[in-house]
Design a protein around this motif. Structure first.
Motif, short mmCIF file in Angstrom:
data_model
loop_
_atom_site.label_atom_id
_atom_site.label_comp_id
_atom_site.label_asym_id
_atom_site.label_seq_id
_atom_site.Cartn_x
_atom_site.Cartn_y
_atom_site.Cartn_z
N PHE A 1 -1.20 -0.94 -1.35
CA PHE A 1 -1.39 0.19 -0.44
C PHE A 1 -2.74 0.20 0.28
CE2 PHE A 1 1.45 1.84 -3.85
CZ PHE A 1 2.60 2.02 -3.09
N LEU A 2 -3.66 -0.69 -0.07
CA LEU A 2 -4.97 -0.70 0.57
C LEU A 2 -5.01 -1.80 1.62
CD1 LEU A 2 -7.80 0.68 0.45
CD2 LEU A 2 -8.50 -1.23 -1.01
N ALA A 3 -5.23 -1.44 2.89
CA ALA A 3 -5.34 -2.44 3.96
C ALA A 3 -6.59 -3.29 3.74
CB ALA A 3 -5.40 -1.75 5.31
N THR A 4 -6.55 -4.52 4.23
CA THR A 4 -7.71 -5.40 4.07
C THR A 4 -8.83 -5.01 5.01
OG1 THR A 4 -6.27 -7.25 3.45
CG2 THR A 4 -8.49 -7.80 4.13
N THR A 5 -8.53 -4.83 6.30
CA THR A 5 -9.54 -4.52 7.31
C THR A 5 -9.09 -3.33 8.15
OG1 THR A 5 -8.53 -6.13 8.82
CG2 THR A 5 -10.36 -6.92 7.45
N PRO A 6 -10.03 -2.66 8.81
CA PRO A 6 -9.68 -1.50 9.64
C PRO A 6 -8.69 -1.86 10.73
CG PRO A 6 -12.04 -1.51 9.23
CD PRO A 6 -11.50 -2.82 8.71
N ARG A 7 -7.65 -1.05 10.82
CA ARG A 7 -6.62 -1.25 11.84
C ARG A 7 -5.73 -0.03 11.89
NH1 ARG A 7 -2.38 -6.38 12.04
NH2 ARG A 7 -1.56 -5.98 14.14
N GLY A 8 -5.46 0.44 13.10
CA GLY A 8 -4.57 1.59 13.27
C GLY A 8 -5.08 2.82 12.55
N SER A 9 -4.25 3.40 11.70
CA SER A 9 -4.62 4.63 11.00
C SER A 9 -5.37 4.36 9.70
CB SER A 9 -3.36 5.45 10.70
OG SER A 9 -2.45 4.71 9.89
N HIS A 10 -5.57 3.08 9.36
CA HIS A 10 -6.30 2.73 8.15
C HIS A 10 -7.66 2.15 8.55
CE1 HIS A 10 -2.57 3.33 5.95
NE2 HIS A 10 -1.98 2.57 6.85
N VAL A 11 -8.72 2.92 8.35
CA VAL A 11 -10.03 2.51 8.84
C VAL A 11 -11.06 2.50 7.71
CG1 VAL A 11 -11.83 2.95 10.56
CG2 VAL A 11 -9.44 3.45 11.11
N ALA A 12 -11.51 3.68 7.30
CA ALA A 12 -12.49 3.75 6.22
C ALA A 12 -11.85 3.47 4.86
CB ALA A 12 -13.18 5.12 6.21
N GLU A 13 -10.53 3.76 4.76
CA GLU A 13 -9.82 3.47 3.52
C GLU A 13 -9.22 2.08 3.58
OE1 GLU A 13 -8.95 4.64 0.30
OE2 GLU A 13 -10.87 5.59 0.73
N THR A 14 -10.09 1.08 3.66
CA THR A 14 -9.69 -0.32 3.68
C THR A 14 -10.59 -1.07 2.70
OG1 THR A 14 -11.23 -0.79 5.50
CG2 THR A 14 -8.95 -0.25 6.09
N ALA A 15 -10.13 -2.24 2.30
CA ALA A 15 -10.92 -3.02 1.34
C ALA A 15 -12.29 -3.37 1.92
CB ALA A 15 -10.16 -4.29 0.96
N LEU B 1 -4.63 -9.80 3.83
CA LEU B 1 -3.48 -9.65 2.94
C LEU B 1 -2.79 -8.37 3.36
CD1 LEU B 1 -2.30 -11.13 0.45
CD2 LEU B 1 -3.59 -9.55 -0.99
N ASP B 2 -1.47 -8.40 3.46
CA ASP B 2 -0.72 -7.20 3.86
C ASP B 2 -1.15 -6.00 3.04
OD1 ASP B 2 0.71 -8.55 5.75
OD2 ASP B 2 2.56 -8.68 4.58
N ARG B 3 -1.13 -4.84 3.67
CA ARG B 3 -1.52 -3.60 2.99
C ARG B 3 -0.67 -3.35 1.74
NH1 ARG B 3 -0.15 1.86 2.98
NH2 ARG B 3 1.65 1.44 4.32
N LEU B 4 0.62 -3.67 1.80
CA LEU B 4 1.50 -3.38 0.67
C LEU B 4 1.43 -4.43 -0.43
CD1 LEU B 4 4.69 -2.08 2.52
CD2 LEU B 4 2.74 -0.79 1.65
N THR B 5 0.80 -5.57 -0.17
CA THR B 5 0.70 -6.65 -1.14
C THR B 5 -0.61 -6.53 -1.91
OG1 THR B 5 1.94 -8.09 0.34
CG2 THR B 5 0.71 -9.16 -1.44
N ALA B 6 -0.56 -6.72 -3.21
CA ALA B 6 -1.76 -6.70 -4.04
C ALA B 6 -2.25 -8.13 -4.26
CB ALA B 6 -1.47 -6.04 -5.38
N ARG C 1 5.95 3.59 -5.59
CA ARG C 1 6.81 2.44 -5.85
C ARG C 1 6.34 1.26 -5.01
NH1 ARG C 1 11.16 4.88 -4.97
NH2 ARG C 1 11.56 5.62 -7.08
N PRO C 2 5.29 0.56 -5.44
CA PRO C 2 4.70 -0.50 -4.63
C PRO C 2 5.58 -1.74 -4.51
CG PRO C 2 3.71 -0.46 -6.80
CD PRO C 2 4.57 0.77 -6.71
N LEU C 3 5.42 -2.43 -3.40
CA LEU C 3 6.06 -3.72 -3.19
C LEU C 3 5.67 -4.67 -4.32
CD1 LEU C 3 7.55 -5.75 -1.23
CD2 LEU C 3 5.27 -6.26 -0.32
N GLN C 4 6.64 -5.35 -4.89
CA GLN C 4 6.37 -6.19 -6.05
C GLN C 4 6.01 -7.62 -5.64
OE1 GLN C 4 6.33 -4.70 -9.55
NE2 GLN C 4 5.68 -3.48 -7.79
N LEU C 5 4.90 -7.70 -4.92
CA LEU C 5 4.38 -8.98 -4.44
C LEU C 5 2.88 -9.02 -4.69
CD1 LEU C 5 4.89 -11.66 -2.94
CD2 LEU C 5 4.48 -10.44 -0.79
#
Length: 329
Positions: free
Chosen positions: A113-127, A146-151, A280-284
Motif C-alpha cells: 500500500f505504500l507508493a515508492t515515489t511521489p505520484r498522483g495522490s500519493h506524495v508525502a505518504e511514499t517510501a 515497486l508497485d504501490r500494492l506490492t511489498a 486485504r493486500p495483494l499477495q506479491l
C-alpha cells in the motif's frame, strides 16, 4: 553524436515533508508574455486563482531564491520553482524496514500500500518521502520503482552523483530480481515454465493487457509448495522476471489461470479500495535483489524477511483482518 546533458540548477527551495519543490523550465518557443501566463496555461488542473495566489504570496521563485513577480517577462529556458499544496493522505500504518544502509545505498523492505515515489495522490505518504524524513537524507533517490500494492525490496541511492550508475543497472537488466506470490494451485498446470508474451499498458487505463506480436515480457514461474485450505487449494510461487513491463508478473499469472490473490485489476478490474482500506493486500512480494555494485564492485545480495499474509494465515487475510506484515524470525 551524443546530446550533451543539460546541468540542472539546484533547487533554491528546501524540501517540504521530504518532497521536492516542483521545477519548471520555460519552453524555448511560445507566445506567452509573462511567466504567469505560461504557468496559468500549464497548470490548468490547479484550479481558478491558484497560480495567481502563488504569485501574490511570493511562492514562485527563480534560481536565486527570490520571488518572481506575476508580470515578470517570459524568458525561454528560465527555471522557476514552487511547492504545490500537498494532498490530504491517509497514512499507511505499516513501517518501512531498513535492510541495509551505507554511504552509497539504502535498501528497504517496503510494506504493501505504500507508493515508492511521489505520484498522483500519493506524495508525502511514499517510501521516498518517508525515508528522507526518517533517515534525514534529503538527497535520497529511488533507483527503481515497486508497485504501490506490492511489498518487498526497493533500492535507494544516497549520493546524487552515483544515482545514474545504480539506475543503469535496472535499465540494463543487470539486477536479478526474485518475487514470491500466493495464488490458487492448479494441479494440471505444468511448472516450472517460462512465460513469454507482448504486454501493452495504455495511459489512463488501469490494467495492462496481452496482445499479439513480438514478446516484450518474459517471466519464469516456479511452484514452491502447495496445500489445501477450507476454500480450496493454495500455492506459493517463485517468480523471476526477465523483463520489466508494467504489471508483468500479475498479467502472466492471470494468463496461466492462477491470478495472484488480492489483485484488484486481474483478472477483472474491481476498482480501487477506499482510502484507508488496508485489509486485504495483494499477495506479491519482491523477495530478493542481487547485483554487482557499480560503485564498489562488490556482490550485493538482499532478501526480504516478510511473509505473505494469505500463506501464513489465509482465513485472517480472506476475512479482511490483515493488521500488518509479519517477519520471519
Amino acid at each position: 553524436m551524443r546530446r550533451r546533458r543539460t546541468t540542472l540548477p539546484p533547487s533554491p527551495l528546501p524540501q517540504r515533508r521530504g518532497v521536492d519543490a516542483v521545477r519548471v523550465r520555460l519552453p524555448a518557443e511560445g507566445t506567452w508574455a509573462t511567466v504567469r501566463e505560461h504557468l496559468v496555461e500549464r497548470l490548468t488542473g490547479a484550479g481558478d486563482g491558484v497560480v495567481d495566489g502563488m504569485f501574490e504570496a511570493g511562492l514562485v521563485v527563480g534560481a536565486d531564491g527570490r520571488a518572481v513577480a506575476a508580470d515578470a517577462p517570459y524568458v525561454p529556458g528560465m527555471f522557476v520553482w514552487f511547492h504545490r499544496d500537498l494532498p490530504d493522505e491517509v497514512p499507511v500504518p505499516f513501517p518501512l524496514e531498513v535492510v541495509h544502509r551505507d554511504e552509497h545505498i539504502v535498501v528497504v523492505d517496503k510494506p504493501h500500500f505504500l507508493a515508492t515515489t511521489p505520484r498522483g495522490s500519493h506524495v508525502a505518504e511514499t517510501a521516498l518521502a518517508r525515508l528522507r524524513r526518517e533517515l534525514e537524507i534529503p538527497a535520497l533517490t529511488a533507483a527503481h520503482r515497486l508497485d504501490r500494492l506490492t511489498a518487498g525490496l526497493v533500492l535507494f541511492t544516497v549520493r546524487p552523483e552515483e544515482r545514474g550508475a545504480y539506475q543503469t543497472l535496472f535499465r540494463d537488466r543487470r539486477v536479478r530480481k526474485e518475487y514470491e506470490a500466493v495464488a490458487p494451485h492448479d494441479p494440471g498446470l505444468a511448472l516450472p515454465r517460462t512465460v513469454r508474451s507482448r504486454i501493452v499498458k495504455e495511459r489512463g487505463v488501469p490494467a495492462a493487457r496481452e496482445v499479439a506480436g513480438v514478446p516484450n515480457a518474459v517471466s519464469r514461474v516456479e511452484l514452491v509448495e502447495h496445500r489445501s485450505h477450507g476454500a480450496g487449494r493454495l500455492a506459493r510461487y517463485r517468480l523471476v522476471p526477465g523483463t520489466g513491463q508494467t504489471h508483468q508478473l500479475r498479467v502472466h499469472m492471470t494468463a496461466l489461470g492462477v491470478p495472484i490473490l488480492g489483485d484488484p485489476l486481474y483478472p477483472e478490474v474491481t476498482g480501487p479500495a477506499p482510502a484507508g482500506d488496508f485489509r486485504r493486500p495483494l499477495q506479491l512480494l519482491a523477495r530478493a535483489l542481487e547485483f554487482t555494485d557499480p560503485v564498489t564492485g562488490g556482490e550485493r545480495r538482499f532478501r526480504s524477511g516478510r511473509e505473505l499474509a494469505a500463506w501464513t494465515s489465509y482465513d485472517r487475510w480472506a476475512a479482511g483482518t490483515y493488521d500488518g506484515p509479519t517477519v520471519r524470525q
